[in-house]
Design an enzyme around this catalytic site. Structure first.
Site, PDB file in Angstrom:
ATOM      1  CG  ASP A  35      -0.109  -0.034   2.526  1.00 29.29           C
ATOM      2  OD1 ASP A  35       0.800  -0.878   2.635  1.00 29.29           O
ATOM      3  OD2 ASP A  35      -0.372   0.776   3.429  1.00 29.29           O
ATOM      4  NE  ARG A  67       1.770   4.950  -8.884  1.00 29.90           N
ATOM      5  CZ  ARG A  67       1.895   6.102  -9.537  1.00 29.90           C
ATOM      6  NH1 ARG A  67       3.090   6.635  -9.713  1.00 29.90           N
ATOM      7  NH2 ARG A  67       0.836   6.745 -10.008  1.00 29.90           N
ATOM      8  CB  SER A 125       1.423  -6.822   8.317  1.00 28.12           C
ATOM      9  OG  SER A 125       0.844  -5.900   7.404  1.00 28.12           O
ATOM     10  CD  GLU A 145       6.647   2.080  11.571  1.00 25.60           C
ATOM     11  OE1 GLU A 145       5.799   2.223  10.662  1.00 25.60           O
ATOM     12  OE2 GLU A 145       7.857   1.881  11.351  1.00 25.60           O
TER      13      GLU A 145
HETATM   14  P1  13P Z   1       7.433  -2.104   6.545  1.00 32.27           P
HETATM   15  O1  13P Z   1       7.310  -3.603   6.723  1.00 32.27           O
HETATM   16  O2  13P Z   1       8.209  -1.723   5.321  1.00 32.27           O
HETATM   17  O3  13P Z   1       7.894  -1.424   7.798  1.00 32.27           O
HETATM   18  O4  13P Z   1       5.990  -1.525   6.244  1.00 32.27           O
HETATM   19  C1  13P Z   1       4.856  -2.136   6.654  1.00 32.27           C
HETATM   20  C2  13P Z   1       3.752  -1.149   6.673  1.00 32.27           C
HETATM   21  O5  13P Z   1       2.710  -1.388   6.130  1.00 32.27           O
HETATM   22  C3  13P Z   1       3.958   0.114   7.416  1.00 32.27           C
HETATM   23  O6  13P Z   1       2.767   0.804   7.556  1.00 32.27           O
END
Ligand code: 13P
Length: 364
Positions: A34, A56, A301, A190
């Site tokens: 995404d 893309r 993920s 995060e």
């Molecule tokens: P990364 O695994 O590259 O950190 O990204 C995962 C993601 O969807 C961050 O929002």
């Protein structure tokens, strides 16, 4: 006095919990594909490919049509708005390509981070206005889960209590709107790896952030069985001089989760956060082998840690399509094994897969 008003019917709850369980069924994780147009510019520039809509599309097609085994490794794919409405060369919508393999379609619904004035460079995430209408449309167009990324930073003065409270609340508001529209919210607070903090400090901050997130989800009457959590693994800061073993990372990560994430949450789907592909896989494997009781599925993920080798192998050349798909399938397979605690590392460092994918103050 707290009184419970009606939020979701039993049928709505069942639908949400079935979706969440399907995405994280044993051996499966999520492909985070995404990246916004701006993030794709960075990825494509690295390999000398122009960031056009067509490029893309071609790149996403490589991932989504890799091979039949994808359905054993990937339970969900997160799309960006543009990608949700793109098709393969023969005109099959990407949504159908994914659904035909019994993989769940997801959509990024946040609109990026904005500054929280009066803080030391902290942010909240925008995108609540019109979110209910957008979710209703995405549901009609095939999406059954969503992602919203909030970002917190570790430094001597952060995260502030304002940033923790604000981000927890906006994640809860987003989760509520998604659930009202039959969409499983992936809740993503995060904590960036930027900084020189040690493992214990990351664990402490992760516990404070997740504790606040689950308090806010409770306040907003979120049905936890119909959600997924997407946290950072607990790792030391990128510039920390001390190096920790995968077992130490695993114990800190699982301890932080056990202290804060209710067992009603069906799955925890980690982001890779700039770890190398191999490091992210080894850590996920160690987390699953960690001897503490773990009441949730613990899986991936990943964005960068599933795609970096595939991007490098492709380099925008038609002749490299198969090589790029092979690299993607290799990462999908090893992460599937790691999500079951069954990954055996060869011990040899495979050049590209061991390269750091760290980006300072990473945006998505
Ligand atoms: P990364 O695994 O590259 O950190 O990204 C995962 C993601 O969807 C961050 O929002």
């Amino acid at each position: 006095m707290t009184y419970q008003f009606h939020a979701l019917t039993p049928a709505q709850k069942k639908e949400l919990s079935d979706i969440a369980l399907k995405i994280t069924s044993p051996g499966k994780g999520i492909l985070a594909a995404d990246e916004s147009v701006g993030s794709m510019a960075k990825r494509l520039n690295q390999i000398g490919v122009e960031n056009t809509e067509e490029n893309r599309r071609i790149y996403r097609q490589i991932l989504l049509t890799a091979d039949d085994r994808i359905k054993s490794f990937i339970g969900g794919v997160i799309f960006f708005h543009e990608t949700l409405y793109q098709s393969t060369d023969d005109g099959t919508p990407f949504v159908n390509v994914i659904k035909d393999q019994d993989i769940v379609v997801g959509i990024k619904v946040d609109k990026g981070v904005v500054p929280l004035a009066g803080t030391n460079g902290e942010t909240t995430t925008q995108g609540l206005d019109g979110l209910s209408e957008r979710c209703a449309q995405y549901k009609k167009d095939g999406a059954d889960f969503a992602k919203w990324r909030c970002v917190l930073k570790i430094s001597d003065t952060t995260p502030s209590s304002l940033a923790i409270a604000e981000n927890a609340n906006v994640l809860a508001r987003y989760a509520s709107i998604c659930q009202q529209n039959g969409i499983v919210p992936i809740v993503e607070p995060e904590i960036l790896p930027d900084g020189d903090h040690d493992l214990k400090r990351c664990q402490y901050i992760t516990e404070k952030v997740l504790g606040a997130v689950y308090k806010a989800l409770s306040d907003h009457h979120i049905y936890l069985e119909g959600t997924l959590l997407k946290p950072n693994m607990v790792t030391a800061g990128h510039a920390c001089p001390t190096k920790y073993s995968p077992e130490e990372v695993a114990i800190s990560t699982v301890t932080a989760l056990r202290r804060t994430v209710p067992p009603a949450v069906p799955g925890v789907t980690f982001l890779s956060g700039g770890q190398s592909e191999e490091e992210a896989t080894i850590h996920l494997n160690a987390i699953n082998k960690c001897p503490l009781p773990k009441p949730w599925a613990l899986t991936f993920s990943f964005g960068r840690a599933l795609q970096a080798s595939a991007l490098n192998a492709w380099h925008g050349e038609q002749d490299n399509l198969q090589a790029a798909q092979d690299e993607f399938m290799k990462r999908a397979e090893v992460n599937s094994l790691a999500s079951l605690g069954q990954y055996e590392t060869s011990g040899e460092s495979d050049g590209a897969a061991s390269q750091s994918l760290y980006v300072e103050n990473h945006a998505y």
